[in-house]
Design an enzyme around this catalytic site. Sequence first.
Site, PDB file in Angstrom:
ATOM      1  N   ALA A 229      66.986  16.309  56.648  1.00  0.00           N
ATOM      2  CA  ALA A 229      66.672  16.497  55.234  1.00  0.00           C
ATOM      3  C   ALA A 229      67.940  16.644  54.399  1.00  0.00           C
ATOM      4  O   ALA A 229      68.944  17.207  54.840  1.00  0.00           O
ATOM      5  CB  ALA A 229      65.791  17.735  55.060  1.00  0.00           C
ATOM      6  N   HIS A 230      67.881  16.135  53.170  1.00  0.00           N
ATOM      7  CA  HIS A 230      68.972  16.314  52.212  1.00  0.00           C
ATOM      8  C   HIS A 230      69.132  17.807  51.928  1.00  0.00           C
ATOM      9  O   HIS A 230      68.138  18.551  51.863  1.00  0.00           O
ATOM     10  CB  HIS A 230      68.647  15.560  50.925  1.00  0.00           C
ATOM     11  CG  HIS A 230      69.794  15.451  49.977  1.00  0.00           C
ATOM     12  ND1 HIS A 230      70.157  16.483  49.136  1.00  0.00           N
ATOM     13  CD2 HIS A 230      70.653  14.445  49.735  1.00  0.00           C
ATOM     14  CE1 HIS A 230      71.200  16.106  48.405  1.00  0.00           C
ATOM     15  NE2 HIS A 230      71.524  14.872  48.749  1.00  0.00           N
ATOM     16  N   PRO A 231      70.365  18.288  51.748  1.00  0.00           N
ATOM     17  CA  PRO A 231      70.546  19.738  51.576  1.00  0.00           C
ATOM     18  C   PRO A 231      69.996  20.295  50.280  1.00  0.00           C
ATOM     19  O   PRO A 231      69.783  21.503  50.173  1.00  0.00           O
ATOM     20  CB  PRO A 231      72.065  19.914  51.647  1.00  0.00           C
ATOM     21  CG  PRO A 231      72.630  18.581  51.276  1.00  0.00           C
ATOM     22  CD  PRO A 231      71.652  17.576  51.821  1.00  0.00           C
ATOM     23  N   PHE A 236      63.561  14.517  50.718  1.00  0.00           N
ATOM     24  CA  PHE A 236      64.443  13.378  51.025  1.00  0.00           C
ATOM     25  C   PHE A 236      64.823  13.504  52.493  1.00  0.00           C
ATOM     26  O   PHE A 236      65.797  14.175  52.836  1.00  0.00           O
ATOM     27  CB  PHE A 236      65.694  13.367  50.136  1.00  0.00           C
ATOM     28  CG  PHE A 236      66.209  11.966  49.870  1.00  0.00           C
ATOM     29  CD1 PHE A 236      66.352  11.063  50.907  1.00  0.00           C
ATOM     30  CD2 PHE A 236      66.525  11.559  48.585  1.00  0.00           C
ATOM     31  CE1 PHE A 236      66.807   9.773  50.665  1.00  0.00           C
ATOM     32  CE2 PHE A 236      66.978  10.277  48.329  1.00  0.00           C
ATOM     33  CZ  PHE A 236      67.119   9.373  49.365  1.00  0.00           C
TER      34      PHE A 236
END
Length: 403
Positions: A229-231, A236
């Site tokens: 996952a995007h931080p 996302f």
Amino acid sequence: MRPLEDVRVVSLEQYGAGPFGSVHLADLGAEIIKVEDPRTGGDVGRYVPPFADGEDSLFFETFNRNKRSISLDVTAPAGRAVFEDLVRASHAVYSNLRGDVPAKLGIRYEDLAGINPAIVCCSLTGFGMTGPRANQPGYDYVLQGLAGWMELTGEPGGPPTKSGLSLVDYSGGLVAAIALLAGVHAARRDGVGMDCDLSLYDTAVGMLTYPAVWHLNGGFEPIRTHHSAHPSLVPFQVFAAQDGWLVVGCAKEKFWRRLATLLDGVAGTALAADPRFATFGDRHRHATILLALLEDAFATRTVAAWLADLQPAGIPCGPVNDVAAALADPHTVARGLVVETDHPHFGTVRQPASPVRVGTDPVPHRRAPRRNEDAGYVLHDVLGYDDTRVAALKAAGAFGPPA
């Protein structure tokens, strides 16, 4: 003429990082003359398994198409004389060696300026030519660990994880190619060359980008994220469907609105009107709840079924392909991203094309050279040596120990 047909580079390159940078220059028309050490059998990439035959391998073919090769011992006086003549006839000297080796071999600007004041000496090393690690060998795997990449990669609680590709090597090669082109441009303008001191370490640290900025200025502590996952952007990441994985991302609020509306209509969720998920900040604060709902929803259908709805809606998404699927993707074919060369042992060699595109003319491709294949061209056509001169150099050990 191709864009770089008037650029000649003498290259003391080996393995992956250096050759990856110069192969793009070669595809653009630059004449890359690989100087290969006859004492060691030349570029070590020639011998990388599993697809290897004698002094050639598919690994070597990958990084060395459109180049030329000459076996030359630059540590022997006669070989050094040939090398210096090549420096006179070239625009750049390019290498990827350990940080202390350019000085030992005498291939820095201060070593060569008296021979060609406009020469550009581009050295891509593991750690650069200065600093406490300058004399250490640098390899992609080591650099991914040192620069924090492996601590960022993988599932939470899992071991440090390397990228599946040698991205430090490849990025370093591209950085070196950019620096070389900038140096040649400046040398043509000013008549004075220079050193370009590039390193894999610098490249790896530079590519930490915004997580590094967040840490340096806000004390941010990067953590691994579940399912890549995007931080900060939610959602996302990858999601598991019935038969595989897909990536779905909402980098703009409009994408979230489209996704929420679609899921409400297809998967029976109630996301579009939920105030907990209204904005970037809301979705980030309630990520655990939201992602659990999304995972349940995406698990109800196949990858193809989801893509059939997501793509027409303009939501950023894509399947998680294996290598075979990526190379066979219709877009790969449409963009001409696989090129072919003829090889005496491997037959037709198919390989990824350079992503560097300049103009619309098709790029011709020639297989990677056999070691010393271009000695005649280099010695006679580039340097203007006659047969007597070549024979004397051979006897003096310029091209390896005399028979």
